[in-house]
Design a protein around this motif. Structure first.
Motif, PDB file in Angstrom:
ATOM      1  N   LYS A  80       0.836  -1.210   0.000  1.00 52.37           N
ATOM      2  CA  LYS A  80       0.000   0.000   0.000  1.00 52.37           C
ATOM      3  C   LYS A  80       0.867   1.255   0.000  1.00 52.37           C
ATOM      4  CE  LYS A  80      -4.113  -1.899   2.067  1.00 52.37           C
ATOM      5  NZ  LYS A  80      -5.419  -1.371   1.869  1.00 52.37           N
ATOM      6  N   LEU A  81       1.939   1.218   0.751  1.00 54.45           N
ATOM      7  CA  LEU A  81       2.846   2.357   0.784  1.00 54.45           C
ATOM      8  C   LEU A  81       3.542   2.533  -0.565  1.00 54.45           C
ATOM      9  CD1 LEU A  81       4.412   1.757   4.308  1.00 54.45           C
ATOM     10  CD2 LEU A  81       2.750   3.528   3.678  1.00 54.45           C
ATOM     11  N   LEU A  82       3.910   1.427  -1.185  1.00 50.70           N
ATOM     12  CA  LEU A  82       4.622   1.463  -2.451  1.00 50.70           C
ATOM     13  C   LEU A  82       3.778   2.087  -3.563  1.00 50.70           C
ATOM     14  CD1 LEU A  82       7.220   0.582  -3.943  1.00 50.70           C
ATOM     15  CD2 LEU A  82       6.103  -1.605  -4.370  1.00 50.70           C
ATOM     16  N   TYR A  83       2.475   1.786  -3.579  1.00 49.39           N
ATOM     17  CA  TYR A  83       1.601   2.259  -4.649  1.00 49.39           C
ATOM     18  C   TYR A  83       0.697   3.415  -4.232  1.00 49.39           C
ATOM     19  CZ  TYR A  83       3.172  -1.873  -7.109  1.00 49.39           C
ATOM     20  OH  TYR A  83       3.943  -2.819  -7.719  1.00 49.39           O
ATOM     21  N   ALA A  84       0.918   3.996  -3.093  1.00 47.94           N
ATOM     22  CA  ALA A  84       0.045   5.056  -2.579  1.00 47.94           C
ATOM     23  C   ALA A  84      -0.086   6.230  -3.545  1.00 47.94           C
ATOM     24  CB  ALA A  84       0.545   5.539  -1.223  1.00 47.94           C
ATOM     25  N   LYS A  85       0.997   6.595  -4.199  1.00 47.44           N
ATOM     26  CA  LYS A  85       0.943   7.741  -5.120  1.00 47.44           C
ATOM     27  C   LYS A  85       0.158   7.415  -6.383  1.00 47.44           C
ATOM     28  CE  LYS A  85       5.262   9.736  -3.557  1.00 47.44           C
ATOM     29  NZ  LYS A  85       6.647  10.040  -3.881  1.00 47.44           N
ATOM     30  N   ASP A  86       0.095   6.139  -6.758  1.00 52.91           N
ATOM     31  CA  ASP A  86      -0.594   5.733  -7.983  1.00 52.91           C
ATOM     32  C   ASP A  86      -2.097   5.544  -7.791  1.00 52.91           C
ATOM     33  OD1 ASP A  86       1.832   5.613  -9.393  1.00 52.91           O
ATOM     34  OD2 ASP A  86       2.198   3.580  -8.650  1.00 52.91           O
ATOM     35  N   ILE A  87      -2.533   5.339  -6.568  1.00 51.58           N
ATOM     36  CA  ILE A  87      -3.943   5.010  -6.301  1.00 51.58           C
ATOM     37  C   ILE A  87      -4.905   6.082  -6.823  1.00 51.58           C
ATOM     38  CG2 ILE A  87      -5.653   4.651  -4.465  1.00 51.58           C
ATOM     39  CD1 ILE A  87      -3.520   2.960  -3.048  1.00 51.58           C
ATOM     40  N   PRO A  88      -4.656   7.380  -6.612  1.00 52.99           N
ATOM     41  CA  PRO A  88      -5.606   8.372  -7.163  1.00 52.99           C
ATOM     42  C   PRO A  88      -5.761   8.267  -8.682  1.00 52.99           C
ATOM     43  CG  PRO A  88      -4.178   9.408  -5.544  1.00 52.99           C
ATOM     44  CD  PRO A  88      -3.635   8.021  -5.775  1.00 52.99           C
ATOM     45  N   ASN A  89      -4.666   7.983  -9.376  1.00 52.02           N
ATOM     46  CA  ASN A  89      -4.735   7.826 -10.829  1.00 52.02           C
ATOM     47  C   ASN A  89      -5.580   6.609 -11.200  1.00 52.02           C
ATOM     48  OD1 ASN A  89      -4.108   8.351 -13.560  1.00 52.02           O
ATOM     49  ND2 ASN A  89      -2.411   6.920 -13.488  1.00 52.02           N
TER      50      ASN A  89
END
Length: 116
Positions: free
Chosen positions: A19-28
Motif C-alpha cells: 500500500k505504501l509502495l503504490y500510494a501515489k498511484d492510487i488516485p490515478n
C-alpha cells in the motif's frame, strides 16, 4: 483493491508495504475505475432477450472451462454476504425497481438458504 474502494484509506507506519509502495498511484487508478463505471452507466440498456442470448452463447463457448456449480456457489456466497447492500442498491435504481429485482433477489436468497 484500493483503487476500487469508495472509502479513503489512511496510510501510516504500520500500513502494508504494498500500500505504501503504490500510494501515489492510487488516485490515478481510482480515476480510471470511476471513469470506467461512468462509461458503463452511460451505455444503452440491453433487453433481457439480448442478455439471455449473449449469456447462452458465452456458456456454449466456455462450457468446458469452468465448473458451473462452483461458480454459482461463489456468486451465492458473495450475494449472501452483501445482500443488504445489493438489495438497497437495487431498490434505489429505477430500472431495477421496474423489474422488481430486489424482490427477486430476496426470493432467490430465501430459496437457496432453504436448500442448504
Amino acid at each position: 483493491m484500493d483503487s476500487c474502494s469508495t472509502s479513503e484509506h489512511k496510510l501510516g507506519k504500520d500500513s502494508p508495504s504494498n500500500k505504501l509502495l503504490y500510494a501515489k498511484d492510487i488516485p490515478n487508478y481510482k480515476s480510471w475505475v470511476e471513469r470506467y463505471y461512468a462509461d458503463i452507466s452511460r451505455l444503452p440498456a440491453i433487453s433481457d432477450q439480448d442478455m439471455n442470448a449473449y449469456l447462452a452463447e458465452q456458456a456454449r463457448l466456455h462450457c468446458n472451462e469452468f465448473n458451473m456449480l462452483s461458480a454459482l456457489n461463489e456468486i451465492y456466497s458473495y450475494i449472501s454476504k452483501y445482500s443488504e447492500e445489493i438489495t438497497a442498491a437495487l431498490e434505489q435504481d429505477e430500472q431495477a425497481r421496474k423489474q422488481k429485482l430486489a424482490y427477486k433477489l430476496e426470493q432467490l436468497i430465501a430459496a437457496m438458504s432453504q436448500e442448504s
